[in-house]
Scaffold this motif. Structure first.
Motif, short mmCIF file in Angstrom:
data_model
loop_
_atom_site.label_atom_id
_atom_site.label_comp_id
_atom_site.label_asym_id
_atom_site.label_seq_id
_atom_site.Cartn_x
_atom_site.Cartn_y
_atom_site.Cartn_z
N PHE A 30 0.85 -1.19 0.00
CA PHE A 30 0.00 0.00 0.00
C PHE A 30 0.89 1.23 0.00
N GLY A 31 0.88 1.98 -1.10
CA GLY A 31 1.64 3.21 -1.16
C GLY A 31 2.03 3.59 -2.56
N ASP A 32 2.32 4.87 -2.76
CA ASP A 32 2.80 5.39 -4.04
C ASP A 32 1.91 5.00 -5.22
N GLY A 33 0.60 5.11 -5.03
CA GLY A 33 -0.33 4.85 -6.12
C GLY A 33 -0.60 3.38 -6.39
N GLY A 70 -6.76 5.19 -2.58
CA GLY A 70 -6.55 5.74 -1.25
C GLY A 70 -5.12 6.16 -0.96
N THR A 71 -4.17 5.58 -1.70
CA THR A 71 -2.77 5.96 -1.48
C THR A 71 -2.47 7.37 -1.96
N VAL A 72 -3.33 7.89 -2.84
CA VAL A 72 -3.09 9.24 -3.36
C VAL A 72 -4.20 10.23 -3.00
N ALA A 73 -5.38 9.72 -2.62
CA ALA A 73 -6.52 10.62 -2.40
C ALA A 73 -7.10 10.54 -1.00
N VAL A 101 -2.70 3.36 -9.73
CA VAL A 101 -3.39 4.58 -10.16
C VAL A 101 -2.90 4.98 -11.55
N VAL A 102 -3.84 5.28 -12.43
CA VAL A 102 -3.55 5.77 -13.77
C VAL A 102 -3.54 7.29 -13.77
N ARG A 103 -4.55 7.88 -13.12
CA ARG A 103 -4.65 9.34 -13.03
C ARG A 103 -5.45 9.71 -11.79
N ALA A 104 -4.92 10.63 -11.03
CA ALA A 104 -5.61 11.12 -9.84
C ALA A 104 -6.06 12.55 -10.07
N GLY A 105 -7.37 12.75 -10.09
CA GLY A 105 -7.93 14.09 -10.20
C GLY A 105 -8.48 14.54 -8.86
N ARG A 106 -9.07 15.71 -8.86
CA ARG A 106 -9.60 16.27 -7.62
C ARG A 106 -10.82 15.50 -7.13
N THR A 107 -11.67 15.01 -8.05
CA THR A 107 -12.91 14.34 -7.65
C THR A 107 -12.96 12.87 -8.05
#
Length: 140
Positions: A30-33, A70-73, A101-107
């Protein structure tokens, strides 16, 4: 975005899910996307042809996708939707769901997941792939 949990906190979240506890699911990374979930393949998880039931694969993908997000958001997430493609029958000793994670956006966070089965000898076979959209819940 909200505070990102660490591995121990994420394992507590997994342990608090009654269905995950029933299946004996483990969070091994768990970590870094990225997040990796594993569960032992046992008879109760098979369908009539002796392979892992598609619902178990879907559960593993759904949870791994959300944990990777959850690792990024942070922890306030919910699956908005996902697709899964079953590539071959899932046979082995352990089911592993590795999500990135492919892409992390705000929502929204877009995540992909490879589901493999692993034998006692360590041989891994890709049996399904999934991609999902994870919604970031905004604080009220």
């Amino acid at each position: 975005m909200n505070k990102t949990p660490d591995l121990d906190q994420a394992r507590q979240v997994l342990a608090a899910q009654p269905f995950s506890a029933l299946l004996g699911t483990r969070l091994t990374a768990f970590g870094d996307g990225e997040a990796v979930l594993e569960l032992d393949i046992r008879e109760e998880l098979l369908q009539q042809h002796g392979t892992v039931h598609g619902g178990v694969l879907g559960y593993a993908a759904d949870n791994a996708l959300t944990f990777a997000a959850g690792t990024v958001a942070g922890a306030q997430l919910i699956t908005a939707g996902f697709t899964i493609d079953y590539l071959r029958p899932a046979k082995g000793d352990v089911l592993r769901a590795h999500a990135q994670v492919v892409r992390a956006g705000r929502t929204r966070v877009v995540v992909r997941c490879d589901l493999t089965t692993v034998t006692g000898d360590g041989d891994a076979t890709l049996c399904a792939v999934a991609q999902g959209s994870i919604a970031v819940q905004q604080a009220a």
